[in-house]
Each structure stands twice: as structure tokens, then as C-alpha cells.
Design a protein around this motif. Structure first.
Motif, PDB file in Angstrom:
ATOM      1  N   ILE A  73       4.839-113.318 -48.280  1.00  0.00           N
ATOM      2  CA  ILE A  73       6.285-113.477 -48.121  1.00  0.00           C
ATOM      3  C   ILE A  73       6.957-112.123 -48.303  1.00  0.00           C
ATOM      4  N   SER A  74       7.879-111.806 -47.410  1.00  0.00           N
ATOM      5  CA  SER A  74       8.645-110.562 -47.519  1.00  0.00           C
ATOM      6  C   SER A  74      10.123-110.889 -47.598  1.00  0.00           C
ATOM      7  N   TRP A  75      10.782-110.378 -48.644  1.00  0.00           N
ATOM      8  CA  TRP A  75      12.235-110.501 -48.788  1.00  0.00           C
ATOM      9  C   TRP A  75      12.843-109.118 -48.657  1.00  0.00           C
ATOM     10  N   ASP A  76      13.936-109.014 -47.901  1.00  0.00           N
ATOM     11  CA  ASP A  76      14.553-107.707 -47.657  1.00  0.00           C
ATOM     12  C   ASP A  76      16.066-107.893 -47.554  1.00  0.00           C
ATOM     13  N   SER A  77      16.797-107.322 -48.500  1.00  0.00           N
ATOM     14  CA  SER A  77      18.244-107.500 -48.518  1.00  0.00           C
ATOM     15  C   SER A  77      18.933-106.813 -47.344  1.00  0.00           C
ATOM     16  N   SER A  78      18.259-105.871 -46.669  1.00  0.00           N
ATOM     17  CA  SER A  78      18.874-105.173 -45.545  1.00  0.00           C
ATOM     18  C   SER A  78      18.679-105.897 -44.215  1.00  0.00           C
ATOM     19  N   ALA A  79      17.832-106.919 -44.179  1.00  0.00           N
ATOM     20  CA  ALA A  79      17.570-107.664 -42.947  1.00  0.00           C
ATOM     21  C   ALA A  79      18.609-108.759 -42.760  1.00  0.00           C
ATOM     22  N   ASP A  80      19.004-109.021 -41.521  1.00  0.00           N
ATOM     23  CA  ASP A  80      19.994-110.063 -41.255  1.00  0.00           C
ATOM     24  C   ASP A  80      19.553-111.407 -41.807  1.00  0.00           C
ATOM     25  N   THR A  81      18.270-111.732 -41.626  1.00  0.00           N
ATOM     26  CA  THR A  81      17.764-113.039 -42.061  1.00  0.00           C
ATOM     27  C   THR A  81      17.185-113.005 -43.471  1.00  0.00           C
ATOM     28  N   LEU A  82      17.215-111.845 -44.110  1.00  0.00           N
ATOM     29  CA  LEU A  82      16.810-111.635 -45.505  1.00  0.00           C
ATOM     30  C   LEU A  82      15.316-111.770 -45.767  1.00  0.00           C
ATOM     31  N   GLY A  83      14.509-112.106 -44.765  1.00  0.00           N
ATOM     32  CA  GLY A  83      13.079-112.182 -45.047  1.00  0.00           C
ATOM     33  C   GLY A  83      12.285-112.863 -43.958  1.00  0.00           C
ATOM     34  N   SER A  84      10.974-112.914 -44.198  1.00  0.00           N
ATOM     35  CA  SER A  84      10.037-113.545 -43.272  1.00  0.00           C
ATOM     36  C   SER A  84       8.755-113.841 -44.033  1.00  0.00           C
ATOM     37  N   ALA A  85       7.816-114.480 -43.360  1.00  0.00           N
ATOM     38  CA  ALA A  85       6.524-114.785 -43.975  1.00  0.00           C
ATOM     39  C   ALA A  85       5.446-114.758 -42.909  1.00  0.00           C
ATOM     40  N   THR A  86       4.240-114.513 -43.348  1.00  0.00           N
ATOM     41  CA  THR A  86       3.058-114.619 -42.488  1.00  0.00           C
ATOM     42  C   THR A  86       2.124-115.635 -43.119  1.00  0.00           C
ATOM     43  N   ILE A  87       1.698-116.616 -42.322  1.00  0.00           N
ATOM     44  CA  ILE A  87       0.839-117.688 -42.819  1.00  0.00           C
ATOM     45  C   ILE A  87      -0.403-117.753 -41.953  1.00  0.00           C
ATOM     46  N   ASP A  88      -1.569-117.560 -42.558  1.00  0.00           N
ATOM     47  CA  ASP A  88      -2.847-117.641 -41.850  1.00  0.00           C
ATOM     48  C   ASP A  88      -3.430-119.031 -42.053  1.00  0.00           C
ATOM     49  N   ILE A  89      -3.829-119.659 -40.937  1.00  0.00           N
ATOM     50  CA  ILE A  89      -4.216-121.059 -40.971  1.00  0.00           C
ATOM     51  C   ILE A  89      -5.397-121.287 -40.024  1.00  0.00           C
ATOM     52  N   CYS A  90      -6.126-122.366 -40.230  1.00  0.00           N
ATOM     53  CA  CYS A  90      -7.321-122.646 -39.428  1.00  0.00           C
ATOM     54  C   CYS A  90      -7.022-123.464 -38.174  1.00  0.00           C
ATOM     55  N   ASP A  91      -5.847-124.044 -38.092  1.00  0.00           N
ATOM     56  CA  ASP A  91      -5.515-124.889 -36.956  1.00  0.00           C
ATOM     57  C   ASP A  91      -4.062-124.655 -36.577  1.00  0.00           C
ATOM     58  N   SER A  92      -3.713-124.966 -35.346  1.00  0.00           N
ATOM     59  CA  SER A  92      -2.366-124.694 -34.876  1.00  0.00           C
ATOM     60  C   SER A  92      -1.367-125.692 -35.442  1.00  0.00           C
ATOM     61  N   LEU A  93      -0.112-125.272 -35.483  1.00  0.00           N
ATOM     62  CA  LEU A  93       0.979-126.119 -35.928  1.00  0.00           C
ATOM     63  C   LEU A  93       2.112-126.032 -34.914  1.00  0.00           C
ATOM     64  N   PRO A  94       2.878-127.109 -34.755  1.00  0.00           N
ATOM     65  CA  PRO A  94       4.073-127.002 -33.917  1.00  0.00           C
ATOM     66  C   PRO A  94       5.141-126.199 -34.642  1.00  0.00           C
ATOM     67  N   GLU A  95       6.202-125.837 -33.928  1.00  0.00           N
ATOM     68  CA  GLU A  95       7.318-125.184 -34.598  1.00  0.00           C
ATOM     69  C   GLU A  95       7.875-126.132 -35.653  1.00  0.00           C
ATOM     70  N   CYS A  96       7.927-125.654 -36.898  1.00  0.00           N
ATOM     71  CA  CYS A  96       8.372-126.510 -37.993  1.00  0.00           C
ATOM     72  C   CYS A  96       8.723-125.645 -39.191  1.00  0.00           C
ATOM     73  N   TYR A  97       9.432-126.253 -40.148  1.00  0.00           N
ATOM     74  CA  TYR A  97       9.694-125.586 -41.408  1.00  0.00           C
ATOM     75  C   TYR A  97       8.552-125.865 -42.375  1.00  0.00           C
ATOM     76  N   ILE A  98       8.133-124.789 -43.087  1.00  0.00           N
ATOM     77  CA  ILE A  98       7.072-124.897 -44.091  1.00  0.00           C
ATOM     78  C   ILE A  98       7.616-124.358 -45.410  1.00  0.00           C
ATOM     79  N   ARG A  99       7.337-125.085 -46.480  1.00  0.00           N
ATOM     80  CA  ARG A  99       7.723-124.636 -47.819  1.00  0.00           C
ATOM     81  C   ARG A  99       6.472-124.246 -48.591  1.00  0.00           C
TER      82      ARG A  99
END
Length: 393
Positions: A73-99
Motif C-alpha cells: 500500500i502506498s499513501w501520498d499526500s501530494s497525489a490527487d487520490t492520496l494513494g494506491s495499492a498493488t495486490i498479487d494474486i493467483c487468480d483473476s478478479l473482476p473490477e471491485c473494491y478490496i479491503r
């Protein structure tokens, strides 16, 4: 986990039920009827991670995702969206929210700490002939405000309550819940979008007009949008103190950067209006100041022509303006980069650094970015800034 009512518990937790406290910081599991204090992030614990798909209509977890390999997880106060994440997984997922949750067990008590809520998009994959690893790029809920534009020439009328209209527009344009903030600040003139504005840039500029120093967007770990007042570091109270004692979660190495470039030691102010002409100069020749003419061995001049002062100034006001400008510009910003074990600190928070071995003690700094490595130990690489006055004047 079963849904249960929210409990207003601060600093304590009733064990034997699953709940989200008022700040939604922890889920707790344990022996029924026991009352415990909040967990100790400096003490020994076991750590694992869990991932849940989130229903965007209710903002609740709906199903656990079992095949995640790792995440960051990356948080950045200078970014418009304030952050992003990279998730490595063994199978595909549809577009969705992940917590993403950090699961801790300490003294036999299991807790579930949300780390962030992200919208999964942009998959890529690697295949080594045996296994397929898919890397998912994920973005904060503020992305939904970045994807669309206000109507061309969209305008908010003079006299409109700023926080109320911002809340309403976010609810129309994004699915994430909002922490309601009340205020009486209104627009003193019509507020019109530019052709290049997305909803997020338009609303960020709108929020800047509320309060004494404006508001900005924030996010909590559940992915809810919050409005935060802009504050100077001096007015903030530290939410955490990093130390180098035996209970420290701070890793031993850190980097400190600062740049004296562009800091003047002379300010000239020139004002002319009709037949009136005033000239003021302020010079830093203090031997105890690292940016003074004495210590630098040269002058570095900043000149201001016709400053926007109210009315027609006099000579004394121009000289005072030069002194104040030099004092304001004689401020050095330090950026500290360090790593620590996870603790509940967000970007925008104020922290105190008592790292005696590095010569940093009693330093109040504002966190501007974080990278959270979601692996056991949960190391957080953090950047924070603080300022130091180089000339008192």
C-alpha cells in the motif's frame, strides 16, 4: 463475521463479540466478558493479512478473498487520490473494491485492523510454465472523482455553504461514504469550473475556500472520505512518538534531506506609485545563522517590486515588509525517511521523533507519505517533514 451494532468504545474493547468501534479501527475477538486495553504496538504479536471484497452499495465486506500472495500500500499526500495499492494474486478478479486487513494476535486476543480500501483495476500477469501470478493495480475511492468532469461552465452560486455543497456533490459522483463535517463558511463569489477540471480538482479547490486555512481531502482505512482542515505543524499534536529505546518500533537507519538552495539572505522591496517611491532592504548578517551573509560569504538577494499591500504604504511599512519577508523565507524544510513497524499513523498526522542516536529529539514532523509492506512484521517506510527557522530577525 456477523454484523453487530457499533460500540462507542475508546481505548478499551469488550471481548467476545465482533464490532467496529466509533473510529472503525479494530475488530476484536477473544474470551467473552473480558475487558482489555487497546493493543500495544511495541510488544510482541503475530501478524497475518486478510482480504475482503467490498459491496460498494453498503461499504461492508461481503466475501473473503483467499488466493492473495502479497500486497503493498502506498499513501501520498501530494497525489490527487492520496494513494494506491498493488495486490498479487493467483487468480483473476473482476473490477471491485478490496479491503485489506492486518490480523494481529497479542496475549491471546485476535484483532482485525483495516489498512485500506481500494478499487482493483489494470491486471497484468506472469506465467512461469507452472503457475500464473496476477498483479492488480488498485486505487483509492477518490479515483471515482477523477474519472469524470463537471459540466462545462459548471457554477456554484455566491452564498452557498461550502462543506454542504461539497458533501452533496461527492455523494452524487462517488460511492464511498463521507464523514459529515459541518461548517458555516460560504462562497463570497460564484465558483466556476475550468474546462480542464475533473470533479476531484474542482472539489479540492472548492474545499480550499472553507475554514481559516482551507480543508483538504482525506481517507480513513475503511475507505471513507473525510474533510481535514489545513493546519501548520506547530498547531498539530503528535499522535505517535518514535523513539530509539528498548520498546522502539523504529528501524535503526534513516535519511535526512534538506536544501539551502533558494533561501535568500537579503530581501529588497521596491514600491513606486506616481511620485511616491520607497525602497526597503533587510539583510541577514547574523553569525549564528547558517544562511547569513557572514557564513555564506556572499549575498543571495530576493527582490519584490510593488507588493500587493493595502492602500498606499509608507517607508516604515516597506521596511517592515522586507524584514517579515526575509524572516518567512529563512525557513528550511527537512524531509526524514525512516522505517518502522506498523502503528496507527496516517498521512497528514503529526509525529514526534525522539531518536537521540541520530541527533533528533523533540522533533515534531508531519507525515507526507507511507509505503506499507503487507508481509509479517508489516514494515512501513514513511516520509515526514519539519521546518527550522534559520533567522529570527
Amino acid at each position: 463475521m456477523a454484523d453487530t451494532p457499533k460500540k462507542a468504545v475508546v481505548g478499551y474493547a469488550i471481548i467476545g463479540m465482533d464490532y467496529i468501534g466509533d473510529d472503525n479501527s479494530d475488530y476484536i475477538e477473544g474470551v467473552s466478558g473480558t475487558i482489555i486495553r487497546d493493543m500495544d504496538w511495541t510488544a510482541t504479536m503475530s501478524q497475518t493479512f486478510e482480504y475482503y471484497m467490498v459491496d460498494p452499495s453498503t461499504w461492508k465486506d461481503v466475501s473473503r478473498i483467499e488466493n492473495v500472495i502479497s500486497s503493498s500500500i502506498s499513501w501520498d499526500s501530494s497525489a490527487d487520490t492520496l494513494g494506491s495499492a498493488t495486490i498479487d494474486i493467483c487468480d483473476s478478479l473482476p473490477e471491485c473494491y478490496i479491503r485489506i486487513y492486518l490480523i494481529t494476535i497479542q496475549n491471546g486476543v485476535k484483532r482485525k485492523h483495516p489498512l485500506g480500501t481500494f478499487l482493483v483495476q489494470t491486471p497484468s500477469f506472469k506465467f512461469d510454465g507452472k503457475t500464473k501470478n496476477i498483479s492488480l493495480d488498485a486505487y483509492t475511492p477518490l479515483l471515482e472523482l477523477k474519472e469524470n468532469y463537471p459540466p462545462i461552465g459548471y457554477s456554484i452560486s455566491k452564498g452557498t455553504n461550502i462543506l454542504e455543497i461539497t458533501t452533496r456533490l461527492i455523494r452524487e459522483q462517488a460511492r464511498a461514504p463521507i464523514h459529515q463535517v459541518s461548517g458555516t463558511d460560504v462562497l463570497y463569489s460564484n465558483f466556476v469550473s475550468s474546462t480542464n477540471d475533473t470533479w476531484i480538482t474542482f472539489l479540492k479547490d472548492l474545499l480550499a475556500n472553507a475554514g481559516k486555512k482551507g480543508y483538504r481531502f482525506g481517507l480513513d482505512e475503511m475507505g471513507r472520505i473525510i474533510f481535514l482542515p489545513n493546519q501548520d505543524i506547530k498547531s498539530l499534536q503528535p499522535v505517535w512518538t518514535y523513539t530509539d529505546d528498548n520498546s522502539s518500533i523504529l528501524y535503526p537507519s534513516l535519511d535526512v534531506d534538506h536544501d539551502l538552495y533558494g533561501i535568500p539572505n537579503v530581501v529588497e522591496v521596491v514600491y513606486s506609485e506616481g511620485t511616491k517611491y520607497f525602497y526597503g532592504i533587510a539583510t541577514n548578517d547574523d553569525p549564528s545563522s547558517p544562511t547569513s551573509t557572514v557564513n555564506r560569504g556572499r549575498k543571495i538577494t530576493h527582490r519584490i517590486v510593488n507588493p500587493g499591500l493595502p492602500g498606499i504604504p509608507n517607508q516604515a511599512q516597506i521596511e517592515q515588509y522586507a524584514q517579515q519577508t526575509l524572516r518567512d523565507m529563512s525557513t528550511l524544510e527537512y524531509t526524514i525517511t525512516y522505517t518502522h513497524g506498523y502503528c496507527p499513523v496516517r498521512i497528514g498526522d503529526c509525529v514526534r521523533l525522539n531518536y537521540k542516536k541520530a541527533g533528533l529529539y523533540g522533533i515534531k514532523a508531519k507525515v507526507i507519505s507511507q509505503t506499507i509492506d503487507c508481509t509479517p512484521g508489516c514494515p512501513v517506510t514513511e516520509k515526514a517533514t519539519f521546518t527550522s527557522s534559520l533567522w529570527k530577525g
